[in-house]
Each structure stands twice: as structure tokens, then as C-alpha cells.
Design a protein around this motif. Structure first.
Motif, mmCIF file in Angstrom:
data_model
loop_
_atom_site.group_PDB
_atom_site.id
_atom_site.type_symbol
_atom_site.label_atom_id
_atom_site.label_comp_id
_atom_site.label_asym_id
_atom_site.label_seq_id
_atom_site.Cartn_x
_atom_site.Cartn_y
_atom_site.Cartn_z
ATOM 1 N N GLU A 53 -35.526 17.235 60.236
ATOM 2 C CA GLU A 53 -36.754 16.459 60.101
ATOM 3 C C GLU A 53 -37.020 15.733 61.413
ATOM 4 O OE1 GLU A 53 -36.003 13.876 56.856
ATOM 5 O OE2 GLU A 53 -35.793 15.488 55.386
ATOM 6 N N ASN A 54 -37.444 16.475 62.415
ATOM 7 C CA ASN A 54 -37.725 15.896 63.725
ATOM 8 C C ASN A 54 -38.811 16.732 64.394
ATOM 9 O OD1 ASN A 54 -37.771 15.000 66.391
ATOM 10 N ND2 ASN A 54 -35.559 14.680 66.497
ATOM 11 N N ALA A 55 -40.027 16.179 64.423
ATOM 12 C CA ALA A 55 -41.159 16.913 64.979
ATOM 13 C C ALA A 55 -41.034 17.117 66.483
ATOM 14 C CB ALA A 55 -42.461 16.165 64.670
ATOM 15 N N ASN A 56 -40.112 16.395 67.124
ATOM 16 C CA ASN A 56 -39.928 16.509 68.568
ATOM 17 C C ASN A 56 -38.930 17.592 68.958
ATOM 18 O OD1 ASN A 56 -41.662 14.230 69.325
ATOM 19 N ND2 ASN A 56 -40.104 12.983 68.287
ATOM 20 N N ILE A 57 -38.332 18.246 67.975
ATOM 21 C CA ILE A 57 -37.403 19.351 68.214
ATOM 22 C C ILE A 57 -38.037 20.629 67.700
ATOM 23 C CG2 ILE A 57 -35.136 20.331 67.674
ATOM 24 C CD1 ILE A 57 -34.041 17.529 67.399
ATOM 25 N N LEU A 58 -38.251 21.590 68.581
ATOM 26 C CA LEU A 58 -38.851 22.852 68.174
ATOM 27 C C LEU A 58 -37.943 23.567 67.180
ATOM 28 C CD1 LEU A 58 -41.194 24.831 68.568
ATOM 29 C CD2 LEU A 58 -39.902 25.886 70.443
ATOM 30 N N LYS A 59 -36.661 23.646 67.528
ATOM 31 C CA LYS A 59 -35.648 24.149 66.613
ATOM 32 C C LYS A 59 -34.289 23.624 67.076
ATOM 33 C CE LYS A 59 -34.981 28.596 68.990
ATOM 34 N NZ LYS A 59 -34.935 30.075 68.815
ATOM 35 N N PRO A 60 -33.379 23.377 66.142
ATOM 36 C CA PRO A 60 -32.069 22.848 66.531
ATOM 37 C C PRO A 60 -31.322 23.801 67.464
ATOM 38 C CG PRO A 60 -32.419 22.573 64.179
ATOM 39 C CD PRO A 60 -33.528 23.459 64.681
ATOM 40 N N CYS A 61 -30.483 23.223 68.306
ATOM 41 C CA CYS A 61 -29.700 23.999 69.274
ATOM 42 C C CYS A 61 -28.579 24.742 68.548
ATOM 43 C CB CYS A 61 -29.123 23.061 70.339
ATOM 44 S SG CYS A 61 -28.180 23.886 71.623
ATOM 45 N N SER A 101 -29.239 19.086 78.739
ATOM 46 C CA SER A 101 -30.576 18.535 78.557
ATOM 47 C C SER A 101 -30.568 17.508 77.428
ATOM 48 C CB SER A 101 -31.570 19.654 78.219
ATOM 49 O OG SER A 101 -31.648 20.586 79.279
ATOM 50 N N TYR A 102 -31.348 16.444 77.600
ATOM 51 C CA TYR A 102 -31.432 15.380 76.601
ATOM 52 C C TYR A 102 -32.367 15.792 75.464
ATOM 53 C CZ TYR A 102 -28.901 12.105 79.570
ATOM 54 O OH TYR A 102 -27.933 11.474 80.294
ATOM 55 N N VAL A 103 -32.046 15.313 74.268
ATOM 56 C CA VAL A 103 -32.792 15.680 73.067
ATOM 57 C C VAL A 103 -33.537 14.453 72.544
ATOM 58 C CG1 VAL A 103 -32.604 16.560 70.714
ATOM 59 C CG2 VAL A 103 -31.050 17.411 72.496
ATOM 60 N N PRO A 104 -34.842 14.553 72.291
ATOM 61 C CA PRO A 104 -35.590 13.396 71.776
ATOM 62 C C PRO A 104 -35.258 13.117 70.310
ATOM 63 C CG PRO A 104 -37.010 15.325 71.896
ATOM 64 C CD PRO A 104 -35.711 15.724 72.527
ATOM 65 N N ASP A 105 -35.250 11.836 69.948
ATOM 66 C CA ASP A 105 -35.044 11.483 68.552
ATOM 67 C C ASP A 105 -36.378 11.568 67.804
ATOM 68 O OD1 ASP A 105 -36.478 9.160 69.128
ATOM 69 O OD2 ASP A 105 -34.711 7.875 69.196
ATOM 70 N N LYS A 106 -36.403 11.114 66.567
ATOM 71 C CA LYS A 106 -37.602 11.248 65.748
ATOM 72 C C LYS A 106 -38.780 10.451 66.308
ATOM 73 C CE LYS A 106 -35.726 10.197 61.706
ATOM 74 N NZ LYS A 106 -35.573 10.047 60.237
ATOM 75 N N CYS A 107 -38.469 9.424 67.112
ATOM 76 C CA CYS A 107 -39.517 8.606 67.724
ATOM 77 C C CYS A 107 -39.875 9.079 69.130
ATOM 78 C CB CYS A 107 -39.075 7.144 67.778
ATOM 79 S SG CYS A 107 -38.774 6.400 66.156
ATOM 80 N N GLY A 108 -39.234 10.175 69.579
ATOM 81 C CA GLY A 108 -39.519 10.704 70.899
ATOM 82 C C GLY A 108 -38.690 10.094 72.015
#
Length: 367
Positions: A53-61, A101-108
Motif C-alpha cells: 500500500e504505497n502509491a510511491n512504489i511502482l512495484k516492490p523490489c 537507491s533510496y525508496v520513498p515512504d507512503k508520504c513520499g
């Protein structure tokens, strides 16, 4: 950061991490593994690839993530440095040098402050957390190193310096206890070295270092990794090529410093994992100088930068162990003393001759 700052490290459990990953990053954790760390908490995490549930992640790594939880002491002081690390790794990745690479959280956000269980008082303290994509591979210390791998690491380091030539970031200017700038504070901890002859050896190295201050003041400076050791080089085995370097990790110690420090640190740790062979520096230099030249002034101090980094590592390891008797803090002691005694027993000129070798006779002669 404070060496072995165990009092301010988080005391998170696997359940805490699962909850953190869900609430902050919207990811469902399937597997957790605590990784080695001096001052902080690093955790390898595997997640459900279909449930997130994270709109800032296209798909999990698919290879997983590394969650980095900074100790509360540094979290209160180093937020700007974290921003600098993010900018630095982005710069390197954009120029073809792989790093996480850094991953954005749910708030970006690419990092945030979170209240987590404390190691000492039973309450909660604020910690900076970051999530990075896991790069598949093994750390260099876990494979059998050879001359070519060590040379390749030297070339990667030179590539990094070339990419960062002229690079400036006001946030990359931190002071850490493993930095050469902390050398003046080492003398007050020499009592931790129980053997009198070893204390005298350290004292003689420190005295020589003091005498080099003016000589080193004009050497090339810039943003450097500052911790190019065997734990921070990732390798992967390929069917035809064998083991190859695939990434450089952990820029927590990155700072503005003398560029020769990076190469000296690399020589130290490659020597330690090569049964303390004094000729390991040849491979390090040969790989580095295929991509980047050194001035005569830098070569003149390289030997002393190597022995001083050994002193820093040995004393800081004892300092950390005196606060928390974790065997991890003593891993450098046996090979470190062996290398330091062997290096200091020979003149700097003789060691440098062995490191340079005939293939590097073209080294830049400018001061």
C-alpha cells in the motif's frame, strides 16, 4: 558519529520492524535479518511482492530491501548529512557507478524520524530511518579475493573520484570518529592498549602524523566515501567472468576530506583480508591508477595514511569494546596489529616502492 554508540542504538524487534515497514512504507514483511553494524541498526527485509500500500512504489523490489535505523544521538544531529548522502548516491547512480537507491515512504519521503524502543531506558527515542533497495550480491569479505578483484576495487574507487571531481554539497561535511580528523583525540584512549610496546608503537605513529600536518594541508580535497572497506564492496559471481564488483554501499561516513584518504582506507582493508600481505597495496594502486593519477605529494604521504588508518581502527575497536563487549568490535585487532607492526618496521620508501612496482613508474611527478 560516536564509535560503538550502543547506548543510543534502537532496540527494535522483528515485530517492531514489521510494523514499521507496514505503517511507514506500506510493505508486508516476510523475512527479517539483522545485519552487522558499528553504531546503527541495519536490517535486510524481504517483502510480499503482491500485497503493498504505497502509491510511491511502482512495484516492490524483488531482491528485498535494507532498512537503516540510525542511532538516536546521530539522528538528532545528522538529518542534513542524510540528505547529502541521498544526493551523492543519486549523482553516482546517474553516472553509472552502482550504489543502493533510496525508496520513498507512503508520504513520499526518502527518510523520516520515527519513535522506536530505546536500548537503555525502556522508553522510546527518535531515530532516522531509511529504506534502500537491496542489490543482489555478496560482500567482498565473504568471498576469496584475488589480485584482479582488488585491482577492480581500486578502479571503482578511481571512477568514483572522477565522477565526484568538483562535486560540492554543503551537507557532506560530517565529523566521525573513524575520520582522520579525529586523530588528535586518540591519545587519550591509548591506555586501552595493554601492551607497553604496542602503546609505544602507536605513540610513534601519532608523533609522525603530527609532523605531517603542514605537508598534507595542500593535498587535493573533495567529497569522498571515507569507508571503502571489505564490508562495503558488493560482488557477484558470473558464469564466464567469475566474481565481479557490482556496487559500492554505505555512504554514512562520506565527507569532504583528502582524496588520498579513500585510497589509504582501501589499501588497509584489502591488506587485512589478504593475510596482511604488504604487497596488496600494489594491486590497489595499480587498479586505481589505471583510471586516475596521483601526485607525488599524495604518494609521499600514502604510507603514513595507511598506518594511521590502522591505528584509528585498532583504537576505536578497543573503545567500542570497552563500552559493549561485542566480539564484532574486535575483528580488526589480530590482523590489524599484524599489519601495523609489519608496515612500521620498514621504511616508508621501501613500502612505497613495493606498492608502485614497475608498472606504475609513470606516476605523476608534479608536487
Amino acid at each position: 558519529m560516536s564509535v560503538g554508540n550502543w547506548e543510543t542504538r534502537p532496540n527494535t524487534t522483528a515485530d517492531d520492524i514489521m510494523e514499521l515497514m507496514h505503517s511507514v512504507y506500506g510493505l508486508k514483511v516476510l523475512y527479517v535479518k539483522i545485519l552487522k553494524s558499528y553504531d546503527h541498526q541495519n536490517v535486510y527485509i524481504n517483502v510480499d511482492l503482491s500485497e503493498y500500500e504505497n502509491a510511491n512504489i511502482l512495484k516492490p523490489c524483488s531482491t528485498g530491501y535494507v532498512l537503516k535505523i540510525m542511532n538516536s544521538h546521530d539522528s538528532a544531529l545528522c538529518a542534513q548529512h542524510v540528505e547529502g548522502e541521498i544526493n551523492l548516491t543519486r549523482k553516482l547512480n546517474e553516472n553509472g557507478l552502482a550504489c543502493p537507491s533510496y525508496v520513498p515512504d507512503k508520504c513520499g519521503r526518502l527518510f523520516s524520524q520515527q519513535e522506536l524502543p530505546s536500548k537503555t531506558n525502556g522508553g522510546k527515542t527518535a531515530h532516522i530511518i531509511r529504506l534502500l533497495e537491496y542489490i543482489k550480491g555478496e560482500i567482498l569479505s565473504e568471498v576469496s579475493v584475488n589480485s584482479q578483484l582488488i585491482q577492480d576495487g581500486g578502479s571503482w574507487l578511481a571512477d568514483m573520484h572522477n565522477i565526484l571531481e568538483g562535486y560540492e554539497d554543503p551537507y557532506i561535511k560530517s565529523y566521525y570518529t573513524f575520520h582522520y580528523e579525529a586523530v588528535p583525540h586518540l591519545r587519550k584512549h591509548l591506555h586501552l592498549v595493554l601492551d607497553e610496546h604496542d602503546r609505544d608503537l602507536l605513540q610513534s605513529v601519532l608523533d609522525k602524523w603530527d609532523s605531517l600536518e603542514q605537508q598534507m594541508s595542500s593535498l587535493p580535497r573533495g567529497v569522498i566515501h571515507y569507508d571503502m572497506n571489505e564490508q562495503n564492496v558488493l560482488v557477484r559471481k558470473f558464469p564466464k567472468e567469475g566474481w565481479k564488483i557490482v556496487a559500492i554501499i554505505d555512504f554514512d561516513d562520506s565527507s569532504n576530506g583528502l582524496k588520498i584518504f579513500d585510497l589509504a582506507i582501501y589499501i588497509v582493508y584489502m591488506t587485512l583480508i589478504s593475510d596482511c600481505s604488504l604487497d596488496t597495496g600494489y594491486d590497489c594502486l595499480h587498479g586505481f591508477m589505471k583510471k586516475r593519477e596521483l601526485t607525488k605529494a599524495e604518494l609521499d604521504v600514502l604510507y603514513y595514511c595507511v598506518v594511521m588508518r590502522l591505528v584509528i581502527s585498532l583504537v576505536n575497536g578497543l573503545m567500542s569494546y570497552s563500552k559493549e563487549p561485542d566480539p564484532y568490535f574486535l575483528e580488526t585487532q589480530k590482523p590489524g596489529w599484524k599489519a601495523l607492526r609489519a608496515l612500521w618496521a620498514l621504511p616508508a620508501e621501501k613500502i612505497l616502492e613495493r606498492w608502485l612496482g614497475s608498472k606504475l613508474a609513470h606516476a605523476d611527478s608534479q608536487v
